[in-house]
Design a protein around this motif. Structure first.
Motif, PDB file in Angstrom:
ATOM      1  N   SER A 312     -16.520 -56.845  11.819  1.00 24.91           N
ATOM      2  CA  SER A 312     -16.581 -55.712  10.904  1.00 24.91           C
ATOM      3  C   SER A 312     -16.191 -54.455  11.678  1.00 24.91           C
ATOM      4  CB  SER A 312     -17.982 -55.585  10.299  1.00 24.91           C
ATOM      5  OG  SER A 312     -18.009 -54.596   9.290  1.00 24.91           O
ATOM      6  N   SER A 313     -16.327 -53.311  11.038  1.00 25.02           N
ATOM      7  CA  SER A 313     -15.855 -52.066  11.640  1.00 25.02           C
ATOM      8  C   SER A 313     -16.600 -51.739  12.931  1.00 25.02           C
ATOM      9  CB  SER A 313     -16.025 -50.913  10.652  1.00 25.02           C
ATOM     10  OG  SER A 313     -17.389 -50.743  10.333  1.00 25.02           O
ATOM     11  N   VAL A 314     -15.913 -51.070  13.854  1.00 17.81           N
ATOM     12  CA  VAL A 314     -16.513 -50.589  15.102  1.00 17.81           C
ATOM     13  C   VAL A 314     -16.889 -49.126  14.876  1.00 17.81           C
ATOM     14  CG1 VAL A 314     -16.172 -50.239  17.569  1.00 17.81           C
ATOM     15  CG2 VAL A 314     -15.048 -52.158  16.415  1.00 17.81           C
ATOM     16  N   ARG A 315     -18.179 -48.819  14.966  1.00 20.92           N
ATOM     17  CA  ARG A 315     -18.666 -47.479  14.642  1.00 20.92           C
ATOM     18  C   ARG A 315     -19.203 -46.715  15.842  1.00 20.92           C
ATOM     19  NH1 ARG A 315     -19.234 -46.665   9.141  1.00 20.92           N
ATOM     20  NH2 ARG A 315     -20.432 -44.808   9.637  1.00 20.92           N
ATOM     21  N   ALA A 316     -19.499 -47.394  16.943  1.00 24.61           N
ATOM     22  CA  ALA A 316     -20.133 -46.715  18.077  1.00 24.61           C
ATOM     23  C   ALA A 316     -19.661 -47.324  19.386  1.00 24.61           C
ATOM     24  CB  ALA A 316     -21.652 -46.804  17.973  1.00 24.61           C
ATOM     25  N   LEU A 317     -19.534 -46.453  20.402  1.00 24.41           N
ATOM     26  CA  LEU A 317     -19.158 -46.863  21.750  1.00 24.41           C
ATOM     27  C   LEU A 317     -20.101 -46.216  22.748  1.00 24.41           C
ATOM     28  CD1 LEU A 317     -15.301 -46.274  21.501  1.00 24.41           C
ATOM     29  CD2 LEU A 317     -16.431 -48.498  21.442  1.00 24.41           C
ATOM     30  N   SER A 331     -14.095 -48.909  37.220  1.00 19.95           N
ATOM     31  CA  SER A 331     -14.841 -50.073  36.753  1.00 19.95           C
ATOM     32  C   SER A 331     -15.931 -49.563  35.829  1.00 19.95           C
ATOM     33  CB  SER A 331     -15.444 -50.847  37.932  1.00 19.95           C
ATOM     34  OG  SER A 331     -16.234 -51.919  37.460  1.00 19.95           O
ATOM     35  N   VAL A 332     -15.804 -49.874  34.548  1.00 18.04           N
ATOM     36  CA  VAL A 332     -16.691 -49.315  33.527  1.00 18.04           C
ATOM     37  C   VAL A 332     -17.224 -50.440  32.667  1.00 18.04           C
ATOM     38  CG1 VAL A 332     -16.868 -47.707  31.596  1.00 18.04           C
ATOM     39  CG2 VAL A 332     -15.361 -47.179  33.513  1.00 18.04           C
ATOM     40  N   LEU A 333     -18.500 -50.353  32.346  1.00 16.64           N
ATOM     41  CA  LEU A 333     -19.120 -51.283  31.408  1.00 16.64           C
ATOM     42  C   LEU A 333     -19.080 -50.646  30.026  1.00 16.64           C
ATOM     43  CD1 LEU A 333     -20.518 -54.074  31.625  1.00 16.64           C
ATOM     44  CD2 LEU A 333     -22.697 -52.864  31.573  1.00 16.64           C
ATOM     45  N   LEU A 334     -18.460 -51.317  29.078  1.00 17.29           N
ATOM     46  CA  LEU A 334     -18.261 -50.785  27.729  1.00 17.29           C
ATOM     47  C   LEU A 334     -19.104 -51.558  26.728  1.00 17.29           C
ATOM     48  CD1 LEU A 334     -16.710 -49.184  25.485  1.00 17.29           C
ATOM     49  CD2 LEU A 334     -14.984 -50.992  25.596  1.00 17.29           C
ATOM     50  N   PHE A 335     -19.841 -50.820  25.898  1.00 17.37           N
ATOM     51  CA  PHE A 335     -20.563 -51.399  24.768  1.00 17.37           C
ATOM     52  C   PHE A 335     -19.903 -50.911  23.484  1.00 17.37           C
ATOM     53  CE2 PHE A 335     -23.701 -51.169  28.160  1.00 17.37           C
ATOM     54  CZ  PHE A 335     -24.313 -52.419  28.105  1.00 17.37           C
ATOM     55  N   SER A 336     -19.654 -51.817  22.559  1.00 23.06           N
ATOM     56  CA  SER A 336     -19.139 -51.452  21.243  1.00 23.06           C
ATOM     57  C   SER A 336     -20.006 -52.109  20.181  1.00 23.06           C
ATOM     58  CB  SER A 336     -17.677 -51.899  21.082  1.00 23.06           C
ATOM     59  OG  SER A 336     -17.563 -53.303  21.182  1.00 23.06           O
ATOM     60  N   ALA A 337     -20.224 -51.377  19.092  1.00 24.35           N
ATOM     61  CA  ALA A 337     -21.111 -51.885  18.038  1.00 24.35           C
ATOM     62  C   ALA A 337     -20.643 -51.358  16.702  1.00 24.35           C
ATOM     63  CB  ALA A 337     -22.558 -51.475  18.302  1.00 24.35           C
ATOM     64  N   GLY A 338     -21.120 -52.002  15.633  1.00 24.12           N
ATOM     65  CA  GLY A 338     -20.724 -51.567  14.305  1.00 24.12           C
ATOM     66  C   GLY A 338     -21.349 -52.403  13.222  1.00 24.12           C
ATOM     67  N   ARG A 340     -22.258 -55.504  10.481  1.00 24.34           N
ATOM     68  CA  ARG A 340     -22.817 -56.854  10.630  1.00 24.34           C
ATOM     69  C   ARG A 340     -23.705 -56.984  11.850  1.00 24.34           C
ATOM     70  NH1 ARG A 340     -19.934 -60.523   7.454  1.00 24.34           N
ATOM     71  NH2 ARG A 340     -21.628 -61.973   7.982  1.00 24.34           N
ATOM     72  N   ALA A 341     -24.331 -55.873  12.257  1.00 25.76           N
ATOM     73  CA  ALA A 341     -25.303 -55.851  13.359  1.00 25.76           C
ATOM     74  C   ALA A 341     -24.770 -56.571  14.594  1.00 25.76           C
ATOM     75  CB  ALA A 341     -26.622 -56.480  12.910  1.00 25.76           C
ATOM     76  N   GLN A 342     -23.566 -56.211  15.012  1.00 27.75           N
ATOM     77  CA  GLN A 342     -22.890 -56.879  16.124  1.00 27.75           C
ATOM     78  C   GLN A 342     -22.654 -55.909  17.266  1.00 27.75           C
ATOM     79  OE1 GLN A 342     -19.087 -58.491  15.054  1.00 27.75           O
ATOM     80  NE2 GLN A 342     -18.781 -59.519  17.012  1.00 27.75           N
ATOM     81  N   ILE A 343     -23.009 -56.349  18.475  1.00 29.35           N
ATOM     82  CA  ILE A 343     -22.756 -55.593  19.699  1.00 29.35           C
ATOM     83  C   ILE A 343     -21.930 -56.467  20.636  1.00 29.35           C
ATOM     84  CG2 ILE A 343     -23.775 -54.439  21.704  1.00 29.35           C
ATOM     85  CD1 ILE A 343     -26.222 -53.852  20.118  1.00 29.35           C
ATOM     86  N   GLU A 344     -20.891 -55.888  21.203  1.00 31.45           N
ATOM     87  CA  GLU A 344     -20.071 -56.569  22.204  1.00 31.45           C
ATOM     88  C   GLU A 344     -20.088 -55.758  23.489  1.00 31.45           C
ATOM     89  OE1 GLU A 344     -18.693 -59.496  21.763  1.00 31.45           O
ATOM     90  OE2 GLU A 344     -19.150 -59.666  19.625  1.00 31.45           O
ATOM     91  N   CYS A 345     -20.047 -56.455  24.620  1.00 37.25           N
ATOM     92  CA  CYS A 345     -20.080 -55.803  25.926  1.00 37.25           C
ATOM     93  C   CYS A 345     -18.919 -56.313  26.768  1.00 37.25           C
ATOM     94  CB  CYS A 345     -21.415 -56.083  26.622  1.00 37.25           C
ATOM     95  SG  CYS A 345     -21.539 -55.353  28.266  1.00 37.25           S
ATOM     96  N   TYR A 346     -18.204 -55.384  27.416  1.00 35.93           N
ATOM     97  CA  TYR A 346     -17.049 -55.717  28.230  1.00 35.93           C
ATOM     98  C   TYR A 346     -17.132 -54.989  29.573  1.00 35.93           C
ATOM     99  CZ  TYR A 346     -15.171 -56.721  23.544  1.00 35.93           C
ATOM    100  OH  TYR A 346     -14.986 -57.169  22.268  1.00 35.93           O
ATOM    101  N   ARG A 347     -16.502 -55.571  30.574  1.00 37.01           N
ATOM    102  CA  ARG A 347     -16.275 -54.907  31.851  1.00 37.01           C
ATOM    103  C   ARG A 347     -14.789 -54.559  31.917  1.00 37.01           C
ATOM    104  NH1 ARG A 347     -18.772 -52.068  35.584  1.00 37.01           N
ATOM    105  NH2 ARG A 347     -20.521 -53.548  35.577  1.00 37.01           N
ATOM    106  N   LEU A 348     -14.485 -53.265  32.051  1.00 38.45           N
ATOM    107  CA  LEU A 348     -13.111 -52.795  32.136  1.00 38.45           C
ATOM    108  C   LEU A 348     -12.773 -52.451  33.585  1.00 38.45           C
ATOM    109  CD1 LEU A 348     -12.998 -50.371  29.058  1.00 38.45           C
ATOM    110  CD2 LEU A 348     -12.531 -52.828  29.116  1.00 38.45           C
ATOM    111  N   LEU A 349     -11.691 -53.020  34.091  1.00 44.37           N
ATOM    112  CA  LEU A 349     -11.206 -52.747  35.443  1.00 44.37           C
ATOM    113  C   LEU A 349      -9.815 -52.133  35.312  1.00 44.37           C
ATOM    114  CD1 LEU A 349     -12.254 -56.135  37.111  1.00 44.37           C
ATOM    115  CD2 LEU A 349     -13.514 -53.976  37.132  1.00 44.37           C
ATOM    116  N   CYS A 350      -9.700 -50.849  35.626  1.00 42.82           N
ATOM    117  CA  CYS A 350      -8.446 -50.119  35.440  1.00 42.82           C
ATOM    118  C   CYS A 350      -7.943 -49.604  36.780  1.00 42.82           C
ATOM    119  CB  CYS A 350      -8.629 -48.945  34.476  1.00 42.82           C
ATOM    120  SG  CYS A 350      -9.265 -49.420  32.837  1.00 42.82           S
ATOM    121  N   ALA A 351      -6.645 -49.724  36.990  1.00 41.42           N
ATOM    122  CA  ALA A 351      -6.025 -49.247  38.230  1.00 41.42           C
ATOM    123  C   ALA A 351      -4.579 -48.897  37.951  1.00 41.42           C
ATOM    124  CB  ALA A 351      -6.125 -50.302  39.333  1.00 41.42           C
ATOM    125  N   GLY A 352      -4.019 -48.013  38.772  1.00 39.37           N
ATOM    126  CA  GLY A 352      -2.627 -47.629  38.626  1.00 39.37           C
ATOM    127  C   GLY A 352      -1.686 -48.771  38.960  1.00 39.37           C
TER     128      GLY A 352
END
Length: 653
Positions: A312-317, A331-338, A340-352
């Motif tokens: 369903s829709s993503v309403r909060a980060l 290196s950032v830990l990302l939480f997304s929620a919205g 259907r009472a669903q929360i997802e968690c990701y680890r983002l690794l970003c570099a040039g």
């Protein structure tokens, strides 16, 4: 039978895998020279795990790890030692057999039967794995479950990084192909059609009405033509067509298919030969979250990764940046929620990455997920309880700040969520075990909770974890969640990561700040244990409250909050105030659906407007701000606004 691909294959040679009775799989080298009969030599014998349909479906070699990766009919991924490391020299197999058995197949018992080094059982469901391939040190697997997965090898073990669902209805994914221009093509069967789906554009490039679900097929395409061959009822069918020029040209690619509901600034990445790139993550009503890079020089937004795990829709980060990799890496830990009472968690690794088109490489690792309805199904004696509302939405998220004392082990992170069913919930994340657990909740507000903000108070008598929540009635409640978190940690350690949610205590303080819903909330720390709480409402008003945290002793022991000052501007905007940030103790920035961005000065006489800027984003949903280093000693701030579009602004205080 299937061929196993190597990264570097000698001319005229190939590796053939054959599954037989009892789950035995033979690995054979096949060499062919013009004018000669192909020669077969047995390299190794492997044993597949027991299951009803015990044969492999696809395989590939992992050259850097010296391993053989196979997919089987049960949907599992298997890791075996490579053929060359099976304990036999390259030419010893043929010498062991007689002249009539140069392949060594008649004396195959001379080779040991090797079991898998690692098994991911049933990863792609009971319909089986259709393909495995390697690309840029990562592994991709496809299956008939409508999902393709991204994996990596860690110490002879497979680790699932994330999964992708290309498009609705594409349940039979057969193969992935990487194009030279960086696109990923998904080949599969959608109903009775063979389709080629582009991950970059999110559309079907080719669609062939073939009847669907063929097990023997081949596809080839070029800039001038495409061909698709398949076997149907014993006949070999061929579809061929000339490439047609595209009648439409994309002038500007969209970031999302619908309104952007939330945005967060991840940080900036320095890339040699490029200007600094700002990284953002956005959530949308189209059920996806997007990681993107924005260049202030080119003013172009380049999507880096798209997260499509939400139903369903993503309403909060929410972000938790707790690792400094150095060298301009994030290196950032990302939480997304919205919905259907669903929360997802990701680890983002970003570099040039100067070699890539976006100049930034973003690796996404899916850490954990949580849904209330799945949690409900695991409850004991649930028939005695009132079932949670399956349509519950998470309206806002806030990561509980970490503490440096022994009060909280460093392995756990905590997340507060505002929920549409009137509750404030606290979750615990154990990243190493990939577990996200509901640890505490309260239905104090009795109406939809719109915003939450967690903050840490540090004083001479220790640290306290505080939380403020705002609801649709204009009230803001302040909580001390230190004891519930400590009690939850004890329960989690004793129950090995599973527990019944605890009850949050009564709020320390509740104030009525607005006459209707609070759409924006921000807490700014000030000296001497004081905190400035700013909020914006549906009625266009802005409210600030200066609080002081004190610790009682004796009969009044505990955390106490005292209101030192309250200010309000009833008609600050002509519409909902959906974005608000405290830049400094005397500066506030507010944004509204009326498309005005206003800078306010806070003084003894109240809030006074300093300047107003009009922005282009309509239906503003959220605002995020961060401080940047300006020329000389000038203090500069950047802000990003989202709604029906995305806009970034820079200004000086």
């Amino acid at each position: 039978l299937c061929w196993a691909l190597r990264a570097v294959q000698p001319p005229g040679s190939a590796t053939l895998l054959a599954s037989g009775p009892g789950g035995e799989m033979l690995c054979m080298d096949v060499t062919h020279r013009p004018g000669q009969v192909p020669r077969v030599r047995l390299r190794a014998r492997y044993l597949l795990p027991p299951c009803k349909q015990r044969w492999h479906t696809c395989a590939t070699f992992l050259p850097q790890q010296g391993l053989l990766l196979c997919g089987d009919r049960r949907g599992s991924l298997l890791l075996f030692p490579c053929c060359s490391s099976a304990g036999q020299p390259a030419d010893s197999t043929a010498s062991e057999g007689s002249d009539s058995d140069s392949s060594g197949l008649l004396h195959k018992e001379a080779l040991p039967l090797q079991s898998p080094l690692f098994v991911l059982f049933g990863l792609h469901g009971k319909m089986g794995v259709t393909s495995v391939t390697c690309h840029k040190d990562l592994i991709y697997s496809t299956g008939r479950d409508g999902v393709y997965r991204q994996l990596r090898v860690q110490g002879q073990q497979l680790e699932v990084l994330r999964k992708h669902r290309p498009c609705k209805g594409l349940q039979w994914i057969e193969e992935l192909r990487f194009t030279p221009d960086g696109d990923l093509l998904v080949l599969g069967f959608h109903a009775d059609n063979f389709v080629v789906w582009s991950s970059r554009t999110g559309e079907n490039l080719h669609c062939v009405p073939c009847g669907g679900g063929h097990r023997s097929w081949s596809y080839c395409s070029s800039s001038s033509a495409e061909a698709f061959a398949f076997v149907k009822c014993g006949d070999v069918m061929l579809y061929h067509c000339e490439a047609k020029p595209r009648e439409q040209q994309v002038l500007l690619e969209s970031l999302h298919g619908r309104e952007i509901t939330c945005v967060r600034h991840l940080g900036a990445v320095e890339v040699p030969g490029h200007a600094a790139l700002n990284l953002f993550v956005t959530g949308s009503e189209d059920t996806t979250a997007c990681v993107l890079a924005l260049s202030e020089c080119s003013r172009a937004a380049m999507p880096l990764a798209r997260l499509s795990d939400h139903i369903s829709s993503v309403r909060a980060l929410a972000l938790a940046s707790d690792e400094d990799l150095g060298d301009g890496k994030l290196s950032v830990l990302l939480f997304s929620a919205g919905g259907r009472a669903q929360i997802e968690c990701y680890r983002l690794l970003c570099a040039g990455d100067p070699a890539s088109e976006s100049a930034v490489d973003c690796q996404v690792i899916h850490v954990a997920s949580h849904r209330l309805d799945e949690y409900w199904e695991r409850k004991k004696n649930r028939h005695k309880l009132i079932k949670m509302d399956p349509e519950t939405r998470y309206m806002a998220l806030s990561v509980v700040p970490r503490t440096s004392t022994k009060q909280l082990p460093m392995t756990w992170k905590f997340l507060a969520a505002a929920c549409s069913d009137g509750s404030v919930r606290v979750f615990g994340l154990l990243e190493a075990a990939r577990k996200l657990v509901l640890v505490a909740e309260s239905f104090y507000h009795q109406r939809c909770v719109l915003k939450v903000e967690a903050f840490l108070h540090t004083g001479a008598d220790g640290e306290r974890h505080l939380l403020c929540s705002a609801a649709t009635d204009g009230s803001i409640a302040f909580w001390d969640i230190t004891h519930p978190i400590v009690d939850a940690l004890d329960a989690l350690h004793q129950a090995e990561g599973e527990m019944q949610p605890l009850a949050l205590s009564t709020p320390l303080l509740t104030i009525t700040a607005h006459s209707c819903g609070v759409n924006s909330l921000h807490v700014h720390k000030m000296p001497e244990g004081r905190y400035l709480v700013a909020s914006g409402s549906d009625d266009g008003s802005i409210h600030t409250c200066l609080l002081k945290v004190a610790m009682g002793e004796g009969k009044v022991a505990g955390t106490h909050l005292h209101v030192l000052e309250r200010m309000a501007v009833p008609c600050a905007h002509a519409a909902h105030v959906t974005g608000l940030r405290v830049l400094q103790p005397d500066l506030l920035l507010s944004a509204s659906v009326d498309q005005r961005l206003t800078l306010w000065q806070r003084g003894p006489g109240g809030l006074h407007e300093l300047s107003t800027t009009f922005f282009h984003v309509s239906d503003l949903a959220e605002l995020d701000c961060w401080e940047v280093v300006g020329a000389g000693t000038e203090l500069q701030f950047c802000c990003v606004l989202c709604g029906q579009g995305l806009e970034m602004l820079r200004g000086s205080a």
